[in-house]
Design a protein around this motif. Sequence first.
Motif, PDB file in Angstrom:
ATOM      1  N   ASP A  36      40.590  71.316  62.454  1.00 19.45           N
ATOM      2  CA  ASP A  36      41.578  71.261  63.532  1.00 19.45           C
ATOM      3  C   ASP A  36      41.045  70.459  64.725  1.00 19.45           C
ATOM      4  O   ASP A  36      41.783  69.679  65.338  1.00 19.45           O
ATOM      5  N   GLU A  37      39.761  70.645  65.051  1.00 15.02           N
ATOM      6  CA  GLU A  37      39.173  69.888  66.167  1.00 15.02           C
ATOM      7  C   GLU A  37      39.119  68.396  65.850  1.00 15.02           C
ATOM      8  O   GLU A  37      39.432  67.556  66.708  1.00 15.02           O
ATOM      9  N   LEU A  38      38.731  68.042  64.616  1.00 14.67           N
ATOM     10  CA  LEU A  38      38.715  66.630  64.240  1.00 14.67           C
ATOM     11  C   LEU A  38      40.126  66.058  64.243  1.00 14.67           C
ATOM     12  O   LEU A  38      40.337  64.915  64.655  1.00 14.67           O
ATOM     13  N   SER A  39      41.099  66.852  63.833  1.00 15.28           N
ATOM     14  CA  SER A  39      42.485  66.410  63.871  1.00 15.28           C
ATOM     15  C   SER A  39      42.890  66.059  65.296  1.00 15.28           C
ATOM     16  O   SER A  39      43.522  65.023  65.544  1.00 15.28           O
ATOM     17  N   GLY A  40      42.489  66.897  66.247  1.00 12.23           N
ATOM     18  CA  GLY A  40      42.780  66.624  67.655  1.00 12.23           C
ATOM     19  C   GLY A  40      42.071  65.386  68.170  1.00 12.23           C
ATOM     20  O   GLY A  40      42.629  64.619  68.963  1.00 12.23           O
ATOM     21  N   GLN A  41      40.832  65.159  67.710  1.00 12.94           N
ATOM     22  CA  GLN A  41      40.050  63.998  68.138  1.00 12.94           C
ATOM     23  C   GLN A  41      40.576  62.695  67.547  1.00 12.94           C
ATOM     24  O   GLN A  41      40.532  61.655  68.177  1.00 12.94           O
ATOM     25  N   SER A  42      41.064  62.761  66.311  1.00 10.02           N
ATOM     26  CA  SER A  42      41.408  61.543  65.577  1.00 10.02           C
ATOM     27  C   SER A  42      42.902  61.246  65.493  1.00 10.02           C
ATOM     28  O   SER A  42      43.298  60.113  65.238  1.00 10.02           O
ATOM     29  N   GLY A  43      43.727  62.283  65.672  1.00  7.49           N
ATOM     30  CA  GLY A  43      45.162  62.093  65.498  1.00  7.49           C
ATOM     31  C   GLY A  43      45.595  62.112  64.038  1.00  7.49           C
ATOM     32  O   GLY A  43      46.723  61.743  63.715  1.00  7.49           O
ATOM     33  N   ILE A  44      44.715  62.537  63.146  1.00  5.76           N
ATOM     34  CA  ILE A  44      45.012  62.623  61.713  1.00  5.76           C
ATOM     35  C   ILE A  44      45.282  64.086  61.383  1.00  5.76           C
ATOM     36  O   ILE A  44      44.573  64.973  61.862  1.00  5.76           O
ATOM     37  N   SER A  45      46.268  64.344  60.547  1.00  7.26           N
ATOM     38  CA  SER A  45      46.624  65.733  60.247  1.00  7.26           C
ATOM     39  C   SER A  45      45.470  66.467  59.568  1.00  7.26           C
ATOM     40  O   SER A  45      44.662  65.874  58.855  1.00  7.26           O
ATOM     41  N   CYS A  68      36.600  56.300  62.443  1.00 10.40           N
ATOM     42  CA  CYS A  68      35.489  55.564  63.055  1.00 10.40           C
ATOM     43  C   CYS A  68      35.486  55.763  64.564  1.00 10.40           C
ATOM     44  O   CYS A  68      34.435  55.965  65.179  1.00 10.40           O
ATOM     45  N   ALA A  69      36.668  55.708  65.178  1.00 15.91           N
ATOM     46  CA  ALA A  69      36.760  55.908  66.626  1.00 15.91           C
ATOM     47  C   ALA A  69      36.327  57.320  67.012  1.00 15.91           C
ATOM     48  O   ALA A  69      35.610  57.513  68.002  1.00 15.91           O
ATOM     49  N   ALA A  70      36.739  58.313  66.224  1.00 14.06           N
ATOM     50  CA  ALA A  70      36.360  59.703  66.523  1.00 14.06           C
ATOM     51  C   ALA A  70      34.848  59.891  66.439  1.00 14.06           C
ATOM     52  O   ALA A  70      34.262  60.630  67.230  1.00 14.06           O
ATOM     53  N   ARG A  73      31.552  55.096  65.334  1.00 12.09           N
ATOM     54  CA  ARG A  73      30.863  54.236  64.369  1.00 12.09           C
ATOM     55  C   ARG A  73      31.832  53.181  63.868  1.00 12.09           C
ATOM     56  O   ARG A  73      33.035  53.394  63.829  1.00 12.09           O
ATOM     57  N   THR A  74      31.287  52.058  63.438  1.00  3.17           N
ATOM     58  CA  THR A  74      32.120  51.060  62.782  1.00  3.17           C
ATOM     59  C   THR A  74      32.307  51.474  61.324  1.00  3.17           C
ATOM     60  O   THR A  74      31.546  52.289  60.792  1.00  3.17           O
ATOM     61  N   ALA A  75      33.313  50.871  60.674  1.00  2.00           N
ATOM     62  CA  ALA A  75      33.533  51.152  59.257  1.00  2.00           C
ATOM     63  C   ALA A  75      32.301  50.769  58.451  1.00  2.00           C
ATOM     64  O   ALA A  75      31.881  51.501  57.544  1.00  2.00           O
ATOM     65  N   VAL A 136      42.655  51.993  68.696  1.00  2.00           N
ATOM     66  CA  VAL A 136      41.423  52.130  69.467  1.00  2.00           C
ATOM     67  C   VAL A 136      40.316  51.335  68.786  1.00  2.00           C
ATOM     68  O   VAL A 136      40.412  50.987  67.611  1.00  2.00           O
ATOM     69  N   THR A 137      39.260  51.064  69.526  1.00  2.00           N
ATOM     70  CA  THR A 137      38.078  50.450  68.934  1.00  2.00           C
ATOM     71  C   THR A 137      37.101  51.562  68.562  1.00  2.00           C
ATOM     72  O   THR A 137      36.979  52.549  69.294  1.00  2.00           O
TER      73      THR A 137
END
Length: 197
Positions: A36-45, A68-70, A73-75, A136-137
């Motif tokens: 849930d926290e990563l979802s909030g950071q990344s905007g991914i469900s 990567c933005a969350a 890191r770069t891809a 985002v970058t």
Amino acid sequence: MASHIWDSIPNAGHDLDGRLARRLAELRQQRGWSLDELSGQSGISRSTLSRLERAEISPTTAVLSQLCAAYGRTASQILAEIEDNPPQVLHPDQQPTWRDDEAGFVRRSVSPPQPGLRGELVECTLRPGADIAYAVTPVPGLEQHIWVLEGTLELTLDGHTHTLGTGDCLRFRLWGPSRFRCPTGDPARYALVVVLP
């Protein structure tokens, strides 16, 4: 459904997808984040993140960019971190290629994956009409050089659009959103050099 295929060594796709899934789970756990926290950071469900970490699906170009933005890191950094015993030389048939057929994007990692080094070379191809926006970058201030090898590439940075033809090279630092578009009936193939700040 999008097709996301690793094309380097025969039968390597599944193995690389599995290693990528494990690495994404490790990055989240290292930060002590719940799904849930990563979802909030990344905007991914949350459900998509869970399926990615179980290797049930592969990330699209847009989803990988958001992760990567969350993680800051770069891809290529994330992809380098999943390599076992990275080689110093990569021959063309060993250079991992990732495809997002839905987006019309192909990414070939030309540089050998060496965690900790700051520069990398990637060959990218956009099919005619492909239009990919990155909100985002992954790393603010990322230095990039884009050298068009074939075709026409339309690149929008900070609201300013650059139209690049064969042989043109654009150098910049990436601070915000970007958009890559192939505006013609021919593919756009370009070399991307990325240098971490």
